[in-house]
Design a protein around this motif. Sequence first.
Motif, PDB file in Angstrom:
ATOM      1  N   ASN A   5       0.806  -1.223   0.000  1.00  0.00           N
ATOM      2  CA  ASN A   5       0.000   0.000   0.000  1.00  0.00           C
ATOM      3  C   ASN A   5       0.842   1.277   0.000  1.00  0.00           C
ATOM      4  OD1 ASN A   5      -2.371  -1.427  -0.108  1.00  0.00           O
ATOM      5  ND2 ASN A   5      -2.780  -1.308   2.088  1.00  0.00           N
ATOM      6  N   PRO A   6       1.963   1.332   0.751  1.00  0.00           N
ATOM      7  CA  PRO A   6       2.769   2.563   0.692  1.00  0.00           C
ATOM      8  C   PRO A   6       3.251   2.887  -0.723  1.00  0.00           C
ATOM      9  CG  PRO A   6       3.404   1.263   2.598  1.00  0.00           C
ATOM     10  CD  PRO A   6       2.471   0.415   1.794  1.00  0.00           C
ATOM     11  N   ILE A   7       3.570   1.871  -1.512  1.00  0.00           N
ATOM     12  CA  ILE A   7       3.997   2.097  -2.898  1.00  0.00           C
ATOM     13  C   ILE A   7       2.857   2.692  -3.706  1.00  0.00           C
ATOM     14  CG2 ILE A   7       4.827   0.992  -5.011  1.00  0.00           C
ATOM     15  CD1 ILE A   7       6.901   1.130  -2.807  1.00  0.00           C
ATOM     16  N   LYS A   8       1.649   2.215  -3.470  1.00  0.00           N
ATOM     17  CA  LYS A   8       0.488   2.750  -4.191  1.00  0.00           C
ATOM     18  C   LYS A   8       0.268   4.220  -3.857  1.00  0.00           C
ATOM     19  CE  LYS A   8      -1.862  -1.735  -4.435  1.00  0.00           C
ATOM     20  NZ  LYS A   8      -3.062  -2.518  -4.092  1.00  0.00           N
ATOM     21  N   TYR A   9       0.430   4.558  -2.570  1.00  0.00           N
ATOM     22  CA  TYR A   9       0.286   5.958  -2.183  1.00  0.00           C
ATOM     23  C   TYR A   9       1.365   6.815  -2.843  1.00  0.00           C
ATOM     24  CZ  TYR A   9      -3.264   5.165   1.433  1.00  0.00           C
ATOM     25  OH  TYR A   9      -4.421   4.869   2.094  1.00  0.00           O
ATOM     26  N   ILE A  10       2.590   6.307  -2.885  1.00  0.00           N
ATOM     27  CA  ILE A  10       3.695   7.054  -3.482  1.00  0.00           C
ATOM     28  C   ILE A  10       3.458   7.286  -4.972  1.00  0.00           C
ATOM     29  CG2 ILE A  10       6.145   6.923  -4.094  1.00  0.00           C
ATOM     30  CD1 ILE A  10       6.585   5.477  -1.408  1.00  0.00           C
ATOM     31  N   VAL A  11       3.007   6.241  -5.675  1.00  0.00           N
ATOM     32  CA  VAL A  11       2.729   6.370  -7.105  1.00  0.00           C
ATOM     33  C   VAL A  11       1.627   7.401  -7.341  1.00  0.00           C
ATOM     34  CG1 VAL A  11       1.795   5.171  -9.120  1.00  0.00           C
ATOM     35  CG2 VAL A  11       3.556   4.080  -7.726  1.00  0.00           C
ATOM     36  N   GLY A  12       0.568   7.334  -6.528  1.00  0.00           N
ATOM     37  CA  GLY A  12      -0.511   8.316  -6.656  1.00  0.00           C
ATOM     38  C   GLY A  12      -0.020   9.726  -6.426  1.00  0.00           C
ATOM     39  N   MET A  13       0.846   9.906  -5.437  1.00  0.00           N
ATOM     40  CA  MET A  13       1.374  11.236  -5.151  1.00  0.00           C
ATOM     41  C   MET A  13       2.245  11.747  -6.298  1.00  0.00           C
ATOM     42  SD  MET A  13       1.377  13.764  -3.119  1.00  0.00           S
ATOM     43  CE  MET A  13       0.634  13.048  -1.631  1.00  0.00           C
ATOM     44  N   ILE A  14       3.063  10.850  -6.873  1.00  0.00           N
ATOM     45  CA  ILE A  14       3.919  11.240  -8.002  1.00  0.00           C
ATOM     46  C   ILE A  14       3.064  11.676  -9.189  1.00  0.00           C
ATOM     47  CG2 ILE A  14       5.539  10.367  -9.733  1.00  0.00           C
ATOM     48  CD1 ILE A  14       6.743   8.613  -7.515  1.00  0.00           C
ATOM     49  N   LEU A  15       2.024  10.908  -9.499  1.00  0.00           N
ATOM     50  CA  LEU A  15       1.154  11.242 -10.631  1.00  0.00           C
ATOM     51  C   LEU A  15       0.438  12.568 -10.403  1.00  0.00           C
ATOM     52  CD1 LEU A  15      -0.377   7.727 -11.378  1.00  0.00           C
ATOM     53  CD2 LEU A  15       1.191   9.005 -12.843  1.00  0.00           C
ATOM     54  N   LEU A  16      -0.088  12.766  -9.184  1.00  0.00           N
ATOM     55  CA  LEU A  16      -0.819  13.996  -8.888  1.00  0.00           C
ATOM     56  C   LEU A  16       0.118  15.199  -8.928  1.00  0.00           C
ATOM     57  CD1 LEU A  16      -3.451  15.354  -8.079  1.00  0.00           C
ATOM     58  CD2 LEU A  16      -2.885  14.883  -5.687  1.00  0.00           C
ATOM     59  N   THR A  17       1.311  15.044  -8.369  1.00  0.00           N
ATOM     60  CA  THR A  17       2.282  16.135  -8.384  1.00  0.00           C
ATOM     61  C   THR A  17       2.684  16.486  -9.820  1.00  0.00           C
ATOM     62  OG1 THR A  17       3.158  15.442  -6.234  1.00  0.00           O
ATOM     63  CG2 THR A  17       4.543  16.890  -7.572  1.00  0.00           C
ATOM     64  N   GLY A  18       2.918  15.454 -10.634  1.00  0.00           N
ATOM     65  CA  GLY A  18       3.258  15.692 -12.036  1.00  0.00           C
ATOM     66  C   GLY A  18       2.154  16.413 -12.775  1.00  0.00           C
TER      67      GLY A  18
END
Length: 218
Positions: free
Chosen positions: A194-207
């Motif tokens: 789950n932490p990886i999923k949160y990180i990926v979501g944050m990267i996409l949203l930030t981008g």
Amino acid sequence: TFQRNWAYIALALLIFLVGALVAWWYAWRDPQFIALIVPMELIDQVRNQQKLWMGSILGVEPLASTNIMINNLSVSFKVLAGGLTAGIFTVIILGTNGVLLGAIAALVGQNNLAGPFWAFVFPHGSLELPAIFLAGGAGLLLARALLFPGPYRRGDALKFYGVQATQLIFGVVPMLVIAGIIEGFFSPSPWIPNPIKYIVGMILLTGLIIYFSRRQKC
């Protein structure tokens, strides 16, 4: 186009958030309210079996991903077309989708499943929800042309704002295709922490935020 029409997109976001917050608040005050919004089979699965429903995607990822894309694109085009009803249908779709998410958020929160639920939603939701808000902004642009054409005749206003609405929808389509792939293959995977999923979501949203806020070169 996004920067020129950010106020309409922000209004679409606000309509969605108001629906979500109202439903979330009512659901915490009265758990029976959830049954008016969320299908009973999902409520039973969360409350009685203490598990989420995303496992149904596993094993049928290509089909699920395609269906998700089709559904999200259909919603987006309905939100856009709702602008031709003076924005009434656009507001209804945005509001009801917000209500649904708010009720589900309360349901999983009441049953201690908020962590895995948001871990599922965040990777694809970081693109999917902004895409819906873009479509909502496009629909509100069409509504503005009908209700407040300004110095234009209504037909000319529809052409003028319709071009901008179309440009926004052009951006929505690839966002939802990518979101559908993520939701079908990445978000429900039990092998990805789950932490990886949160990180990926944050990267996409930030981008996405960086992309929309960048300055245009003359």
